[in-house]
Enzyme design. Structure first.
Site, PDB file in Angstrom:
ATOM      1  N   ARG A 107      -2.770   0.537  14.638  1.00 21.93           N
ATOM      2  CA  ARG A 107      -1.716   0.057  15.543  1.00 21.93           C
ATOM      3  C   ARG A 107      -2.368  -0.399  16.845  1.00 21.93           C
ATOM      4  NH1 ARG A 107       0.407   0.069  11.600  1.00 21.93           N
ATOM      5  NH2 ARG A 107       2.121   1.269  10.759  1.00 21.93           N
TER       6      ARG A 107
ATOM      7  N   LYS B 116       3.412 -10.571  10.165  1.00 22.92           N
ATOM      8  CA  LYS B 116       2.684 -10.491   8.895  1.00 22.92           C
ATOM      9  C   LYS B 116       3.028 -11.681   7.995  1.00 22.92           C
ATOM     10  CE  LYS B 116       1.586  -7.158   5.304  1.00 22.92           C
ATOM     11  NZ  LYS B 116       1.175  -5.777   5.133  1.00 22.92           N
TER      12      LYS B 116
ATOM     13  N   ARG C 286       0.838  -1.202   0.000  1.00 28.11           N
ATOM     14  CA  ARG C 286       0.000   0.000   0.000  1.00 28.11           C
ATOM     15  C   ARG C 286       0.869   1.248   0.000  1.00 28.11           C
ATOM     16  NH1 ARG C 286      -4.292   0.885   4.075  1.00 28.11           N
ATOM     17  NH2 ARG C 286      -2.724   0.352   5.636  1.00 28.11           N
TER      18      ARG C 286
HETATM   19  P1  ATP Z   1      -0.583  -0.982   7.923  1.00 26.96           P
HETATM   20  O1  ATP Z   1      -0.113   0.265   7.228  1.00 26.96           O
HETATM   21  O2  ATP Z   1      -1.982  -1.333   7.635  1.00 26.96           O
HETATM   22  O3  ATP Z   1      -0.295  -0.925   9.401  1.00 26.96           O
HETATM   23  P2  ATP Z   1       1.745  -2.466   7.091  1.00 26.96           P
HETATM   24  O4  ATP Z   1       2.640  -1.695   8.026  1.00 26.96           O
HETATM   25  O5  ATP Z   1       1.929  -3.934   7.025  1.00 26.96           O
HETATM   26  O6  ATP Z   1       0.224  -2.236   7.379  1.00 26.96           O
HETATM   27  P3  ATP Z   1       1.423  -2.328   4.266  1.00 26.96           P
HETATM   28  O7  ATP Z   1       1.493  -1.172   3.330  1.00 26.96           O
HETATM   29  O8  ATP Z   1       0.118  -3.029   4.429  1.00 26.96           O
HETATM   30  O9  ATP Z   1       1.951  -1.815   5.675  1.00 26.96           O
HETATM   31  O10 ATP Z   1       2.493  -3.404   3.806  1.00 26.96           O
HETATM   32  C1  ATP Z   1       3.758  -3.037   3.323  1.00 26.96           C
HETATM   33  C2  ATP Z   1       4.808  -3.305   4.400  1.00 26.96           C
HETATM   34  O11 ATP Z   1       4.916  -4.719   4.579  1.00 26.96           O
HETATM   35  C3  ATP Z   1       6.201  -2.868   4.015  1.00 26.96           C
HETATM   36  O12 ATP Z   1       6.401  -1.522   4.347  1.00 26.96           O
HETATM   37  C4  ATP Z   1       7.100  -3.808   4.806  1.00 26.96           C
HETATM   38  O13 ATP Z   1       7.293  -3.332   6.112  1.00 26.96           O
HETATM   39  C5  ATP Z   1       6.254  -5.069   4.925  1.00 26.96           C
HETATM   40  N1  ATP Z   1       6.673  -6.132   3.989  1.00 26.96           N
HETATM   41  C6  ATP Z   1       7.266  -6.046   2.786  1.00 26.96           C
HETATM   42  N2  ATP Z   1       7.468  -7.247   2.236  1.00 26.96           N
HETATM   43  C7  ATP Z   1       6.972  -8.146   3.118  1.00 26.96           C
HETATM   44  C8  ATP Z   1       6.881  -9.543   3.132  1.00 26.96           C
HETATM   45  N3  ATP Z   1       7.292 -10.311   2.114  1.00 26.96           N
HETATM   46  N4  ATP Z   1       6.318 -10.111   4.235  1.00 26.96           N
HETATM   47  C9  ATP Z   1       5.862  -9.382   5.270  1.00 26.96           C
HETATM   48  N5  ATP Z   1       5.914  -8.049   5.317  1.00 26.96           N
HETATM   49  C10 ATP Z   1       6.470  -7.440   4.251  1.00 26.96           C
HETATM   50  C1  BTN Z   2       0.331  -4.910   1.608  1.00 25.81           C
HETATM   51  O1  BTN Z   2       0.249  -5.606   2.637  1.00 25.81           O
HETATM   52  O2  BTN Z   2       0.723  -3.748   1.615  1.00 25.81           O
HETATM   53  C2  BTN Z   2      -0.070  -5.522   0.287  1.00 25.81           C
HETATM   54  C3  BTN Z   2       1.010  -6.371  -0.311  1.00 25.81           C
HETATM   55  C4  BTN Z   2       0.571  -6.940  -1.639  1.00 25.81           C
HETATM   56  C5  BTN Z   2       1.677  -7.668  -2.347  1.00 25.81           C
HETATM   57  C6  BTN Z   2       1.169  -8.354  -3.568  1.00 25.81           C
HETATM   58  S1  BTN Z   2       2.371  -9.488  -4.250  1.00 25.81           S
HETATM   59  C7  BTN Z   2       1.387  -9.692  -5.676  1.00 25.81           C
HETATM   60  C8  BTN Z   2       0.869  -8.316  -6.043  1.00 25.81           C
HETATM   61  N1  BTN Z   2       1.841  -7.588  -6.825  1.00 25.81           N
HETATM   62  C9  BTN Z   2       2.310  -6.518  -6.180  1.00 25.81           C
HETATM   63  O3  BTN Z   2       3.167  -5.736  -6.634  1.00 25.81           O
HETATM   64  N2  BTN Z   2       1.712  -6.392  -4.985  1.00 25.81           N
HETATM   65  C10 BTN Z   2       0.764  -7.472  -4.746  1.00 25.81           C
END
Ligand code: ATP
Ligand code: BTN
Length: 319
Positions: free
Chosen positions: A314, A181, A116
């Site tokens: 959070r 996660k 995101r």
């Molecule tokens: P939120 O903003 O809802 O609290 P979040 O902190 O998980 O959620 P997202 O934008 O949903 O943020 O997810 C992207 C984030 O996930 C990245 O900034 C990184 O910290 C983490 N991330 C990236 N790759 C992976 C992965 N393969 N597995 C788990 N976490 C990952």
């Molecule tokens: C998140 O938690 O922020 C969402 C992560 C979504 C990752 C998937 S991997 C397949 C697809 N291609 C991308 O570039 N993002 C989504």
């Protein structure tokens, strides 16, 4: 690269001569290709004098034919890439070209996997699932309401079927085990949401990843949770079956019919939280979700509903 990987994918030793014969190149050319493979994929290859080459660890590669034969109810077109910037980006490009839909785009690795708000999704070669389903949506906003939350339910169903019992949801788009996660969902839209539009349902699931120095938050994978390595093709097949079922029910009944189920699976249900919205932080207690997937919070004496892509939840520690 695919042929070489598929040959080594059985985990056995292969001599440079045998590999050279299949590929129609010399032994020294095989060595060069193997070095290139290690650089491009990060996969470690062991070389043992007198025995040949072997993968340091077994891998589970995507198998297009198997996937097409094992789609169950889904029956979508499938494209599998070895390397792509982002399966979501590729699915959006294909939608713009007018390919027939639904279309499932998968990749062994992403070089610019996205989360995101432009965040990076870490996507190492052949370890996890990078899954994007492109759909045409007719019937306006109702068909989109709560859709990303519903996708989370399909992921959780698949995870439980495959032995990850403790998986749950964090509003709006995360799948966690405890605080870690395991998967994320990213929906991207083109067209007019009030009329005919296209949606790409992007799902990233950590499947066999055991270690990473790139993920900057607490994470886990299916293999770490279940204690066994997973066949990534099985994960795709079961996810597609679960997703197809949920999508069909959603298009008939809307998200409202899934509210209770979603709340039962919400790990932070009734928990004290802080909701971050840009520079603002709102403290409240999670009541659940509304009929379109908005977050219901008790804030002081009020019940307030929040939705939109810029929000982050959070957990607040209770004293
Ligand atoms: P939120 O903003 O809802 O609290 P979040 O902190 O998980 O959620 P997202 O934008 O949903 O943020 O997810 C992207 C984030 O996930 C990245 O900034 C990184 O910290 C983490 N991330 C990236 N790759 C992976 C992965 N393969 N597995 C788990 N976490 C990952
Ligand atoms: C998140 O938690 O922020 C969402 C992560 C979504 C990752 C998937 S991997 C397949 C697809 N291609 C991308 O570039 N993002 C989504």
């Amino acid at each position: 690269m695919q042929t070489l990987l598929r040959l080594l994918g059985d985990g056995a030793f292969h001599s440079g001569e045998d590999l050279g014969q299949v590929l129609g190149v010399s032994r020294s050319a095989v060595w060069k290709k193997l070095q290139q493979l290690q650089v491009e994929t990060g996969i470690e290859i062991h070389k043992v004098r007198g025995r040949g080459y072997r993968l340091a660890k077994p891998i589970s590669l995507l198998n297009m034919k198997w996937l097409n034969d094992n789609q169950g109810v889904a029956g979508w077109d499938i494209r599998v890439y070895e390397t792509i910037d982002s399966t979501n980006a590729e699915a959006m490009r294909l939608v713009a070209q007018g390919v027939s839909l639904p279309l499932l785009v998968l990749a062994e690795q992403q070089t610019a996997g996205r989360g995101r708000r432009g965040r990076k999704w870490v996507s190492p070669f052949a370890q996890n699932l990078y899954y994007s389903l492109a759909l045409r949506v007719e019937g306006g906003m109702r068909q989109l309401e709560g859709l990303s939350l519903l996708v989370g339910l399909a992921v959780v169903k698949m995870l439980r079927e495959m032995g990850v019992e403790d998986a749950g949801l964090k509003w709006p788009n995360d799948i966690l085990v405890g605080r870690q996660k395991l998967a994320g969902v990213l929906l991207e839209l083109t067209g007019d949401p009030a009329d005919v539009c296209h949606v790409v349902v992007g799902i990233g699931i950590n499947v066999n990843m055991q270690s990473s120095d790139q993920v900057d938050q607490s994470w886990t994978s299916m293999a770490l949770e279940a204690g066994v390595g997973m066949d990534r093709n099985q994960v795709v097949a079961r996810l597609s079956v679960a997703l197809a079922e949920y999508l069909e029910a959603h298009s008939e009944k809307g998200f409202g019919a899934f509210r209770d189920e979603w709340e039962r699976n919400h790990l932070w249900q009734n928990k004290p939280v802080t909701l971050l919205s840009g520079p603002n932080a709102i403290e409240g207690t999670v009541l659940g979700v509304d009929a379109v997937g908005g977050l219901r919070l008790r804030v002081g004496e009020d019940v307030r509903v929040f939705s939109g892509g810029e929000l982050s939840l959070r957990l607040r520690e209770q004293s």
